[in-house]
Each structure stands twice: as C-alpha cells, then as structure tokens.
Design a protein around this motif. Structure first.
Motif, short mmCIF file in Angstrom:
data_model
loop_
_atom_site.label_atom_id
_atom_site.label_comp_id
_atom_site.label_asym_id
_atom_site.label_seq_id
_atom_site.Cartn_x
_atom_site.Cartn_y
_atom_site.Cartn_z
N LEU A 412 10.14 2.83 11.65
CA LEU A 412 9.09 2.12 10.93
C LEU A 412 9.70 0.95 10.17
N ARG A 439 -0.97 -4.33 6.49
CA ARG A 439 -1.17 -2.87 6.62
C ARG A 439 -2.61 -2.54 7.00
N ASP A 443 -1.27 -1.23 12.92
CA ASP A 443 -0.94 0.19 12.88
C ASP A 443 0.23 0.47 11.93
N THR A 444 0.00 1.35 10.98
CA THR A 444 1.03 1.72 10.01
C THR A 444 1.12 3.24 9.89
N LYS A 445 2.24 3.67 9.32
CA LYS A 445 2.46 5.08 9.04
C LYS A 445 3.26 5.18 7.75
N LYS A 446 2.76 5.93 6.80
CA LYS A 446 3.40 6.04 5.49
C LYS A 446 3.58 4.67 4.84
N ASN A 447 2.55 3.83 5.01
CA ASN A 447 2.55 2.46 4.47
C ASN A 447 3.64 1.57 5.07
N GLU A 448 4.16 1.94 6.24
CA GLU A 448 5.16 1.13 6.92
C GLU A 448 4.66 0.78 8.32
N THR A 450 4.41 0.28 12.21
CA THR A 450 4.93 0.95 13.39
C THR A 450 5.37 -0.08 14.45
#
Length: 619
Positions: A412, A439, A443-448, A450
C-alpha cells in the motif's frame, strides 16, 4: 543540466552533401537561430544562465511553447541552480510547439454547451477546480484580455487564431532583431560572426572506450585560454594494478543467531538527474540503547524470473552512517559499508544509543546517463470500445514503480510514500486536502492507496489529457524509464538493519542529493584510510587514494589560500570506468578544502584492471 557538453557530438564536413543532408543542415540552423532569438528576448546574451523556474517558463513561452507546471518540474527540480543556453536548446528539442488542434481540443473540453463559446462561469469552474488550479483573479485577468466584445463569452476559435498569430509574429520579430544585430556586428567587425551552438568549441576530452555512456561535464571550468597556452607546473602519477574479483575474498558474513535480533528495513531508489547528478532517499535511524548492529544495502531486483535479473543489479551501493558531533549541528562519520557478498555491501559493529543519519551512495560508475537512441516509443494508452485503457507494457511499468515507491513493502502507499513519488515526478508535495480527494476517488485500504488505485490514478491522468501521453512520459522519465519502458536511469535498493539488544526505528526522511555531508563523509573516510601523496614542488596540494577490491577513490586536498584547477588524465588505465565518464577532465578545488576527484571501478570484474592516473596543477 548544464552538464550536457559532453553529449554534443561534432561531425566532420564532407565535400558533397546529399539533398536530404542539406535539408537537415538548414533545418538545424533554423532551429538554433529560433532558439537564440527566443533566448535573447529574455536575456542580454546567450552566455547568461537561466536562474529560476519562472525564467525558464518565460523563455519557453517566447519560443512558442506552453509548458505545464509538471513539464517545468521535469527540467527545473528542487536541486537545479541554473541552466545554460545549450540546456535550453535540449529542452526545445523535447518540447514541441503548441498547435491549433491541440489548443482547440483543450478549449472544447471546457465548452460544456458545445456552441463554440466559453462563458466566464464555465472557465472559472474548470480552471479553479481541475488540474493546475488557478485563482479567481487569474481567471478574471484571462477573460478581461480575451473577451473583446465584453459579452461575458470567449470565442475560442478566434482566440486560437489570434494566439498563434501573436506567437508567430513574436518569433519573427525576435529573429529579425537577431539578424539585424548580426548585420551591425558584421559592419563593425568584418565577417566575424557568433558561432551557433552546433559549432561551439567544447572542452576536449577522451571518452572511456569501454563505455557507451554520455560523459558528465567537467565539474569545474578550465581557464578560457586555449589548452596550448596552459601549463602544468606540478604533477603526481599513480599506477595500481588490481586483480580480478574472486569469491575467495568475500568478507561479509551474517552474525550468528541473527534471526533473534531486532530487524527493520526499507526500500529506496537512486535517480539520475538531467545533469548526471544522483538523487536518493535518505533515512533516520533511532537506537534505544548501545548494541551490536549489522546493516546492509543492495540493489532491489524487480525481475519476475530467476534467469533474468534487473539490469541495475551490478550498480555499486554503499551506506554512510553519520551522527551529530558532540551535540553540534556538524555531522561526523561513524561507519560505512565496505564488506561485500556479491551485490550486497554491509557493516557490523557496535553503535551507541542515539539518532543516526543514513546516506545511501553510489559512485555513478555504473549508473550513468545513456545515449538517446532514436527509437519508437512504447504505446502507453489505447482505446477499447471508445474508452481509454492502459497498455499492458505501461501497466507493467506502473506495477514496478509501485514496488519502488512502496518503501515499507506492505503493498500500500501511505501519504508519506506517495509524497516522495510526487516530489520526484512533479517537484511538489501533495497536501492533505488533495490526498483526501485521492482516497475518496480511488481504491484504498487502511487509508492507503492500493496498487489498483495507483493504476486508476494514472488512467485518470490519461483521460484528463484525452490520451495525450506527454505528462505520463514526464512521470516515467523522472522515474528513470526510457521510451522503450526500460528503467535505465534509476536503481532501486533495499536497506536491512539488525540490532542485537535494542529496539530500533528506521524512517525515510528526504529525497535529495547527498550534498556536502556526503562529500565530507567520503573525503574523511578516504583521508583516514588511504595513501597520501603531495605534489613535488607544490606541497599544498595532496592527492589521497583509497582502494578496495572493486573500487578506487581519489580525493584532492587543497591546503593553500588560492583556488586550484587540477587536470586529471586516466588515458593509460585499462578495463576501468570513472565516475566522471571521461578519461581527461579537470577539477576546481576551493582554498583550504577537500573534494572527491573520482571513483574508478572495473568494467569487467572478472578481468584484471589497471588504474593509471596523472594529476597536474593547471596554471
């Protein structure tokens, strides 16, 4: 970028030229005349330097170009101090004239009603919310100038005609002024005329025959007198014969029970600048208590197949560890990685509790500017069922870029990691507001971000330019990619640090050149470990030489109160490549200072190599 002199090749004149050769010659003369004319509308002479990004923008606009901030950031980075006329000509070769079709396409994107006009409201909405955002005052200034009928609308077809006609008139006026000045000089001085850049005399230097690399310009400038008029009053010659590298001399070994030690790691990258300088990530290391430490640095292999390694795996890497001396701002060298195991360099020993500065380093012997061969550029985007799509080759390159900029390797991109990428590709950081928008839309995951989000971000940029790949190429080239999507001018690396009895924290803190701290660290290391030779009849100048199995570094120490120019000749060396890229060059050394003269490495480590160098004081 003023280091481009060595890349200009001269061709001997032939008695008979073909029609195509004549045409090419005329075209080249016209190109340089137009460049000179545009340059002289901003500067008094072509010897003056461009000293700011605003000046670069102005002179490009005078030449009929319309550079975006991202394009300007490609040529004027945070490390650029000045550009000369030759640099400007190189930029002009890369940046094409803005044509009517391109202008009309841009305006049609703003024409929401498709009626040939743009209202104040339409223009304001787009220019203050998208791309390189403008203020309300800036938009108002544009409309006040362009809205000749004061009806609140802009006829952009007529505006494009007026704009291009103004540019053409401006260029013709500049050329006419240039030719008029040349005629006046001819009347005053006979047939003597100023030489064009294509015929400009350059520093005579011999290229290393083993390399196909563009040489970096001499760090300093020689006397303006011709070489025949210069004399050398003192010299030192050094000849060192080095054997082929063997596995018997391997010295780097992991400590026992290293699996039980605390471990941190980070990726990073060396990037080549336009002038041949090298920019890289730098780090802060925090140790909570005194402990034994084992640290390594090596190139990062991105190849998906074991049979074929990434092309930069033979690039030499090193890591200098510094800390503040006695609570002062000055930094002292603590250690450097010299032990080696294949492409990995390392160090092991005891470090005290505290904060350390980690400066990665590569000599530049094997990471160098390459000749720009004329090749067909790889397609980055294409249309499928009317929609833009990233090409397979571009997606693969973006995936590798993601691997490089994902410094912690968690798959990420954090805000800090993405900012290093933005700083490298555009010269500016992304603010928290823009990151929040990113964001929300990708597409993000844990505010990071992808990997897919990163791909979609680049696809959006392609769509914003309606498939025009120029800004995408700015990004790719700043990341070290060629037009064939090969990473030739960058070297990703990975740092691993192990501590036996202490918690530790490794943080990337900047992306910059090593600068004076690194130069000082190398000089101190060479002086403390190497052999010193004073010049006969000139004891105030000392050459320090330090050699390892695969590298020789020389440092020049000037103990006098005057500036010295040292002429360096490597022509008798065999199977060697210098970090200067030249067999003959000169180095200017300020009074009472030390500076790195050169690093030399074998071209082929499996063969014997001979370092044979003569340094002379130029008077």
């Amino acid at each position: 970028m003023s280091n481009q002199q060595g890349s200009i090749a001269s061709t001997s004149a032939k008695p008979v030229k073909s029609e195509s050769g004549k045409s090419q010659c005329i075209e080249e003369e016209n190109f340089y005349r137009n460049c000179r004319a545009a340059y002289l509308t901003v500067f008094g002479t072509s010897l003056e330097n461009i000293t700011s990004k605003d000046q670069l923008c102005l002179v490009l606009q005078q030449a009929g170009r319309n550079p975006s901030r991202k394009t300007l950031g490609k040529y004027w980075t945070q490390y650029t101090k000045r550009l000369n006329f030759d640099d400007f000509c190189e930029i002009m070769k890369n940046e094409k004239l803005t044509g009517k079709n391109e202008l009309m396409k841009a305006f049609k994107k703003l024409d929401l009603n498709n009626d040939g006009y743009i209202t104040h409201e339409e223009l304001y909405k787009v220019l203050t919310t998208k791309g390189e955002k403008m203020t309300h005052e800036e938009v108002k200034m544009i409309m006040d100038e362009a809205d000749v009928n004061n009806d609140g609308k802009l006829d952009y077809n007529e505006f494009c005609k007026l704009f291009l006609a103004t540019v053409e008139t401006s260029q013709k006026t500049a050329v006419a002024k240039l030719e008029a000045n040349a005629k006046i000089k001819q009347q005053q001085f006979g047939s003597l005329s100023a030489a064009s850049p294509s015929s400009k005399s350059l520093l005579v230097a011999s290229r290393n025959p083993e390399t196909e690399i563009i040489p970096r310009k001499v760090e300093s400038r020689l006397s303006s007198r011709p070489s025949s008029a210069r004399s050398r009053r003192a010299s030192i010659s050094s000849a060192i014969s080095m054997g082929a590298t063997t596995t018997k001399s391997v010295k780097l070994m992991e400590p026992k029970a290293i699996k039980n030690w605390q471990h941190v790691w980070s990726k990073g990258c060396f990037f080549l600048e336009e002038d041949g300088g090298i920019v890289n990530h730098q780090y802060r290391l925090e140790l909570h208590q005194t402990t034994n430490v084992f640290l390594t640095i090596r190139p990062l292999n991105l190849s998906q197949t074991e049979e074929k390694l990434s092309p930069w795996m033979n690039v030499d890497t090193a890591l200098y560890v510094l800390r503040n001396a006695g609570g002062s701002e000055a930094l002292e060298v603590v250690c450097a990685t010299e032990l080696r195991e294949k492409e990995m360099f390392g160090w092991k020993g005891e470090l005290r509790t505290g904060v350390y500065h980690l400066l990665p380093f590569t000599t530049g012997c094997r990471l160098r500017k390459r000749r720009k061969s004329v090749t067909r550029e790889t397609r980055l985007v294409h249309r499928e069922n009317g929609s833009l799509t990233l090409s397979k080759e571009f997606r693969a390159a973006l995936s590798d870029i993601f691997e490089v900029i994902d410094l912690d390797g968690n798959g990420l991109l954090s805000f800090e990691e993405y900012n290093f990428f933005e700083l490298r590709t555009s010269g500016e950081k992304c603010d928290s507001e823009a990151w929040a928008v990113c964001r929300e839309n990708f597409d993000t995951k844990k505010n990071e971000l992808t990997r897919q989000g990163f791909m979609d971000l680049n696809l959006m940029e392609a769509n914003d330019r309606e498939g025009d790949p120029r800004d995408l190429w700015v990004t790719l080239e700043s990341m070290g990619y060629s037009k064939t999507l090969e990473m030739h001018e960058a070297c990703p690396f990975v740092i691993n640090i192990y501590a036996e009895n202490s918690k530790l924290k490794l943080t990337p803190v900047s992306l910059e050149m090593g600068g004076s701290h690194l130069n000082s660290a190398i000089c101190k290391s060479v002086i403390s470990k190497g052999e010193a030779k004073a010049m006969k009849d000139y004891n105030n100048l000392v050459i320090h030489i330090y050699k390892t199995e695969t590298q020789i570094t020389s440092v020049i120490e000037n103990k006098s109160e005057t500036r010295l120019i040292v002429h360096v000749n490597n022509e008798q060396s065999k199977n060697c490549v210098s970090s200067r890229g030249l067999s003959i060059f000169a180095v200017e050394v300020a009074p009472r200072t030390t500076t790195v003269c050169q690093h030399v490495m074998p071209v082929n480590e499996r063969l014997e190599w001979i370092y044979c160098c003569t340094e002379s004081v130029v008077t």
